[in-house]
Scaffold this motif. Structure first.
Motif, PDB file in Angstrom:
ATOM      1  N   SER A  38      73.320  47.706   6.654  1.00  0.00           N
ATOM      2  CA  SER A  38      74.244  46.637   7.046  1.00  0.00           C
ATOM      3  C   SER A  38      75.643  47.183   7.229  1.00  0.00           C
ATOM      4  O   SER A  38      75.954  48.282   6.842  1.00  0.00           O
ATOM      5  N   ARG A  72      76.956  47.136  -0.169  1.00  0.00           N
ATOM      6  CA  ARG A  72      76.245  46.562   0.974  1.00  0.00           C
ATOM      7  C   ARG A  72      74.769  46.942   0.977  1.00  0.00           C
ATOM      8  O   ARG A  72      74.377  47.997   0.471  1.00  0.00           O
ATOM      9  N   GLN A  73      73.993  46.048   1.591  1.00  0.00           N
ATOM     10  CA  GLN A  73      72.581  46.312   1.792  1.00  0.00           C
ATOM     11  C   GLN A  73      72.415  47.517   2.704  1.00  0.00           C
ATOM     12  O   GLN A  73      73.243  47.773   3.579  1.00  0.00           O
ATOM     13  N   GLU A 112      71.907  43.337  -6.521  1.00  0.00           N
ATOM     14  CA  GLU A 112      71.192  44.082  -7.554  1.00  0.00           C
ATOM     15  C   GLU A 112      71.739  45.484  -7.755  1.00  0.00           C
ATOM     16  O   GLU A 112      71.400  46.158  -8.735  1.00  0.00           O
ATOM     17  N   GLN A 113      72.578  45.932  -6.837  1.00  0.00           N
ATOM     18  CA  GLN A 113      73.122  47.284  -6.936  1.00  0.00           C
ATOM     19  C   GLN A 113      74.097  47.388  -8.111  1.00  0.00           C
ATOM     20  O   GLN A 113      75.017  46.577  -8.255  1.00  0.00           O
ATOM     21  N   ILE A 127      77.636  37.599  -0.896  1.00  0.00           N
ATOM     22  CA  ILE A 127      76.371  37.506  -0.168  1.00  0.00           C
ATOM     23  C   ILE A 127      76.627  37.413   1.331  1.00  0.00           C
ATOM     24  O   ILE A 127      75.962  38.068   2.147  1.00  0.00           O
ATOM     25  N   SER A 130      75.074  44.787 -12.453  1.00  0.00           N
ATOM     26  CA  SER A 130      74.790  44.150 -11.174  1.00  0.00           C
ATOM     27  C   SER A 130      75.446  42.772 -11.161  1.00  0.00           C
ATOM     28  O   SER A 130      75.924  42.287 -12.193  1.00  0.00           O
ATOM     29  N   ASP A 145      76.357  41.824   0.596  1.00  0.00           N
ATOM     30  CA  ASP A 145      76.286  42.574  -0.661  1.00  0.00           C
ATOM     31  C   ASP A 145      74.856  42.610  -1.205  1.00  0.00           C
ATOM     32  O   ASP A 145      74.129  41.615  -1.151  1.00  0.00           O
ATOM     33  N   ASN A 146      74.479  43.759  -1.735  1.00  0.00           N
ATOM     34  CA  ASN A 146      73.230  43.901  -2.466  1.00  0.00           C
ATOM     35  C   ASN A 146      73.528  43.618  -3.929  1.00  0.00           C
ATOM     36  O   ASN A 146      73.957  44.499  -4.671  1.00  0.00           O
TER      37      ASN A 146
END
Length: 257
Positions: A257, A253-254, A167-168, A160, A220, A164-165
């Protein structure tokens, strides 16, 4: 008895919703019950604590830890009882010991407590037969899922922090080690009942007796699900004399970002 004490601390929630702090010696798990210690003895300390949660404040927590260590050490020196863990909840801290003779344990413990200049807590005690150490196994030892969840938390927090995303979807790899190729192969066949995994067996470089099983699935980063997956894979690994060594995944990554 175990050669080296191993302590584990975790938070739990009772069915009533009340929070609880558990401390336990986990090194007895493999060979409990220990012969000659069929009686579960408890020493209860009452404290004021936080009104809402029922847990101790920092000052009480420090004092409770100190006196718990003292009575545990005294019981070990007198060979009157073996400390296995504690539960802290609802304005009570309960220390648990297994003993051969409940009267001897409580007599020695009372003599020690009476020798102290002052005690800031109300004290009570109890004893009951538990030759199979069921209380230790069922109420003190953390579940595999709890252990995995707490192990994972640091990794997830770091992911986080690096944007990091969670949910990906991405490949998640799990690693398990075996001393024999036969057991490694049997494990990869048996694991199919737990889910859809791609498996690979690699002989560890420089360690001709060790075989690494790498399991890969797409998912995920969900803390609860990952903890359950790790617990299931670990439990199955032990059935084939293997050792589960956790998971890894690349950052996703989001956007931006």
């Amino acid at each position: 008895m175990a050669n080296q004490a191993t302590y584990y601390h975790y938070h739990a929630i009772f069915s009533s919703g009340a929070p609880c702090i558990v401390s336990v010696r986990t090194d007895f798990a493999a060979n409990a019950p220990l012969n000659g210690l069929p009686v579960l003895c408890s020493v209860v300390f009452g404290y004021q604590g936080d009104t809402a949660s029922g847990l101790p404040n920092s000052d009480d927590a420090r004092k409770l830890e100190k006196i718990a260590g003292q009575i545990s050490e005294h019981a070990a020196q007198k060979r009157s009882g073996l400390w296995v863990g504690s539960l802290t909840s609802g304005h009570r801290r309960v220390e648990f010991f297994y003993a051969n003779d409940a009267d001897l344990f409580h007599k020695n413990n009372a003599a020690y407590l009476n020798s102290l200049p002052e005690i800031d807590f109300q004290i009570a005690g109890n004893a009951e037969e538990d030759a199979k150490w069921l209380f230790y196994r069922n109420n003190l030892l953390p579940s595999r899922k709890i252990q995995a969840y707490e192990r994972n938390q640091g990794t997830i927090d770091a992911m986080i922090a690096h944007g990091d995303n969670l949910e990906q979807l991405r490949p998640i790899h799990h690693y398990i080690y075996f001393d024999s190729l036969e057991n490694a192969q049997a494990y990869t066949q048996a694991v199919s009942r737990l889910g859809n995994y791609l498996s690979d067996i690699i002989q560890s470089a420089g360690h001709t007796e060790a075989y690494q099983v790498k399991l890969t699935h797409i998912g995920s980063i969900h803390a609860d699900k990952l903890a359950q997956t790790a617990a299931d894979l670990e439990e199955l690994a032990e059935q084939f004399q293997g050792q589960y060594d956790d998971w890894e995944a690349l950052l996703a990554r989001q956007a931006g970002s």
